[in-house]
Design a protein around this motif. Structure first.
Motif, PDB file in Angstrom:
ATOM      1  N   GLU A  49     -25.760 -48.425 -35.803  1.00  0.00           N
ATOM      2  CA  GLU A  49     -26.624 -47.582 -36.637  1.00  0.00           C
ATOM      3  C   GLU A  49     -27.965 -47.329 -35.943  1.00  0.00           C
ATOM      4  O   GLU A  49     -28.492 -46.216 -35.989  1.00  0.00           O
ATOM      5  N   TRP A  50     -28.512 -48.359 -35.313  1.00  0.00           N
ATOM      6  CA  TRP A  50     -29.779 -48.232 -34.592  1.00  0.00           C
ATOM      7  C   TRP A  50     -29.630 -47.243 -33.436  1.00  0.00           C
ATOM      8  O   TRP A  50     -30.526 -46.418 -33.197  1.00  0.00           O
ATOM      9  N   LEU A  51     -28.509 -47.296 -32.726  1.00  0.00           N
ATOM     10  CA  LEU A  51     -28.282 -46.376 -31.599  1.00  0.00           C
ATOM     11  C   LEU A  51     -28.210 -44.930 -32.065  1.00  0.00           C
ATOM     12  O   LEU A  51     -28.773 -44.039 -31.419  1.00  0.00           O
ATOM     13  N   VAL A  52     -27.537 -44.676 -33.189  1.00  0.00           N
ATOM     14  CA  VAL A  52     -27.440 -43.315 -33.714  1.00  0.00           C
ATOM     15  C   VAL A  52     -28.824 -42.810 -34.113  1.00  0.00           C
ATOM     16  O   VAL A  52     -29.208 -41.674 -33.801  1.00  0.00           O
ATOM     17  N   ALA A  53     -29.617 -43.656 -34.788  1.00  0.00           N
ATOM     18  CA  ALA A  53     -30.975 -43.258 -35.189  1.00  0.00           C
ATOM     19  C   ALA A  53     -31.837 -42.985 -33.957  1.00  0.00           C
ATOM     20  O   ALA A  53     -32.600 -42.015 -33.928  1.00  0.00           O
ATOM     21  N   ASP A  93     -30.774 -41.995 -31.001  1.00  0.00           N
ATOM     22  CA  ASP A  93     -30.315 -40.743 -30.401  1.00  0.00           C
ATOM     23  C   ASP A  93     -30.843 -39.530 -31.162  1.00  0.00           C
ATOM     24  O   ASP A  93     -31.222 -38.527 -30.553  1.00  0.00           O
ATOM     25  N   LEU A  94     -30.883 -39.622 -32.488  1.00  0.00           N
ATOM     26  CA  LEU A  94     -31.412 -38.511 -33.284  1.00  0.00           C
ATOM     27  C   LEU A  94     -32.897 -38.316 -33.004  1.00  0.00           C
ATOM     28  O   LEU A  94     -33.349 -37.186 -32.801  1.00  0.00           O
ATOM     29  N   LYS A  95     -33.664 -39.395 -32.966  1.00  0.00           N
ATOM     30  CA  LYS A  95     -35.096 -39.283 -32.676  1.00  0.00           C
ATOM     31  C   LYS A  95     -35.330 -38.621 -31.327  1.00  0.00           C
ATOM     32  O   LYS A  95     -36.203 -37.766 -31.176  1.00  0.00           O
ATOM     33  N   THR A  96     -34.532 -39.003 -30.341  1.00  0.00           N
ATOM     34  CA  THR A  96     -34.648 -38.428 -28.997  1.00  0.00           C
ATOM     35  C   THR A  96     -34.338 -36.932 -29.030  1.00  0.00           C
ATOM     36  O   THR A  96     -35.067 -36.119 -28.450  1.00  0.00           O
ATOM     37  N   ALA A  97     -33.263 -36.555 -29.708  1.00  0.00           N
ATOM     38  CA  ALA A  97     -32.876 -35.143 -29.780  1.00  0.00           C
ATOM     39  C   ALA A  97     -33.923 -34.303 -30.493  1.00  0.00           C
ATOM     40  O   ALA A  97     -34.226 -33.182 -30.069  1.00  0.00           O
ATOM     41  N   LEU A  98     -34.507 -34.838 -31.560  1.00  0.00           N
ATOM     42  CA  LEU A  98     -35.496 -34.073 -32.328  1.00  0.00           C
ATOM     43  C   LEU A  98     -36.754 -33.778 -31.520  1.00  0.00           C
ATOM     44  O   LEU A  98     -37.459 -32.805 -31.812  1.00  0.00           O
ATOM     45  N   ARG A  99     -37.048 -34.588 -30.517  1.00  0.00           N
ATOM     46  CA  ARG A  99     -38.248 -34.345 -29.704  1.00  0.00           C
ATOM     47  C   ARG A  99     -38.139 -33.089 -28.850  1.00  0.00           C
ATOM     48  O   ARG A  99     -39.147 -32.434 -28.569  1.00  0.00           O
ATOM     49  N   ILE A 159     -31.597 -27.040 -41.044  1.00  0.00           N
ATOM     50  CA  ILE A 159     -32.357 -27.440 -39.866  1.00  0.00           C
ATOM     51  C   ILE A 159     -32.777 -28.894 -40.062  1.00  0.00           C
ATOM     52  O   ILE A 159     -33.583 -29.204 -40.943  1.00  0.00           O
ATOM     53  N   LEU A 160     -32.236 -29.793 -39.252  1.00  0.00           N
ATOM     54  CA  LEU A 160     -32.518 -31.219 -39.408  1.00  0.00           C
ATOM     55  C   LEU A 160     -33.980 -31.544 -39.130  1.00  0.00           C
ATOM     56  O   LEU A 160     -34.537 -32.475 -39.711  1.00  0.00           O
ATOM     57  N   LEU A 171     -27.021 -36.703 -42.395  1.00  0.00           N
ATOM     58  CA  LEU A 171     -26.230 -35.546 -41.946  1.00  0.00           C
ATOM     59  C   LEU A 171     -25.743 -35.735 -40.516  1.00  0.00           C
ATOM     60  O   LEU A 171     -24.601 -35.396 -40.184  1.00  0.00           O
ATOM     61  N   TYR A 172     -26.602 -36.276 -39.668  1.00  0.00           N
ATOM     62  CA  TYR A 172     -26.269 -36.505 -38.255  1.00  0.00           C
ATOM     63  C   TYR A 172     -25.129 -37.509 -38.138  1.00  0.00           C
ATOM     64  O   TYR A 172     -24.177 -37.291 -37.389  1.00  0.00           O
ATOM     65  N   ARG A 173     -25.192 -38.594 -38.906  1.00  0.00           N
ATOM     66  CA  ARG A 173     -24.125 -39.603 -38.898  1.00  0.00           C
ATOM     67  C   ARG A 173     -22.816 -39.018 -39.413  1.00  0.00           C
ATOM     68  O   ARG A 173     -21.744 -39.290 -38.871  1.00  0.00           O
ATOM     69  N   ALA A 174     -22.896 -38.230 -40.475  1.00  0.00           N
ATOM     70  CA  ALA A 174     -21.691 -37.631 -41.054  1.00  0.00           C
ATOM     71  C   ALA A 174     -21.001 -36.712 -40.047  1.00  0.00           C
ATOM     72  O   ALA A 174     -19.778 -36.728 -39.916  1.00  0.00           O
TER      73      ALA A 174
END
Length: 157
Positions: free
Chosen positions: A88-92, A94-100, A138-139, A150-153
């Protein structure tokens, strides 16, 4: 029972059969020790209060849902729960990185997440995506936890 991992350190280069990580393990807000795995398929190692670890392990087995593999059912023990928390931490992360660097869009038709580099122009890129894809979510504009759901789903489908 609240089970948390903090101060997670992850080594992708050394993760072969399992995640190579180390973390501080907290049970109900109290630090009980450290947990980690070398990433070569072996079990997690634990250093700290073994009585608290055993109590949390028993709680996990009694209260968390069982998991399936090859038509067999297994108890979710504390080691498995720690592995889930690292995932779960890895997915979060990855999302933070992508949003930047990107605008992430959830397509309402297929439910998948698409990414477009924003090159420092988040609002303009998001507006263009909304014009071209009405109904898209838009995430970047959502609260982080909602975007993460939504990203996890999308990642699990």
């Amino acid at each position: 029972m609240k089970i948390e991992l903090k101060s997670i350190k992850y080594a992708a280069f050394s993760s072969e059969e399992t995640n190579c990580y180390s973390a501080t393990l907290y049970i109900n807000g109290k630090k009980i020790g450290t947990v980690g795995n070398d990433g070569h398929g072996g079990p997690d190692r634990f250093h700290g209060d073994h009585a608290a670890f055993a109590e949390a392990d028993a709680w996990c087995k009694a209260n968390l849902p069982r998991w399936q593999m090859n038509d067999e059912s297994f108890e979710t023990d504390l080691e498995m729960r720690c592995g889930q928390l690292v995932d779960e931490w890895l997915v979060a992360r990855d999302l933070k990185t992508a949003l930047r660097t990107k605008v992430l869009m959830r397509n309402p038709v297929d439910g998948l997440i698409y990414q477009v580099k924003h090159r420092g122009r988040v609002q303009a890129t998001a507006k263009t995506i909304e014009e071209r894809h009405p109904g898209a979510t838009i995430l970047n504009t959502l609260p982080f936890e909602e975007a993460l759901t939504l990203y996890r789903a999308a990642a699990s489908s």
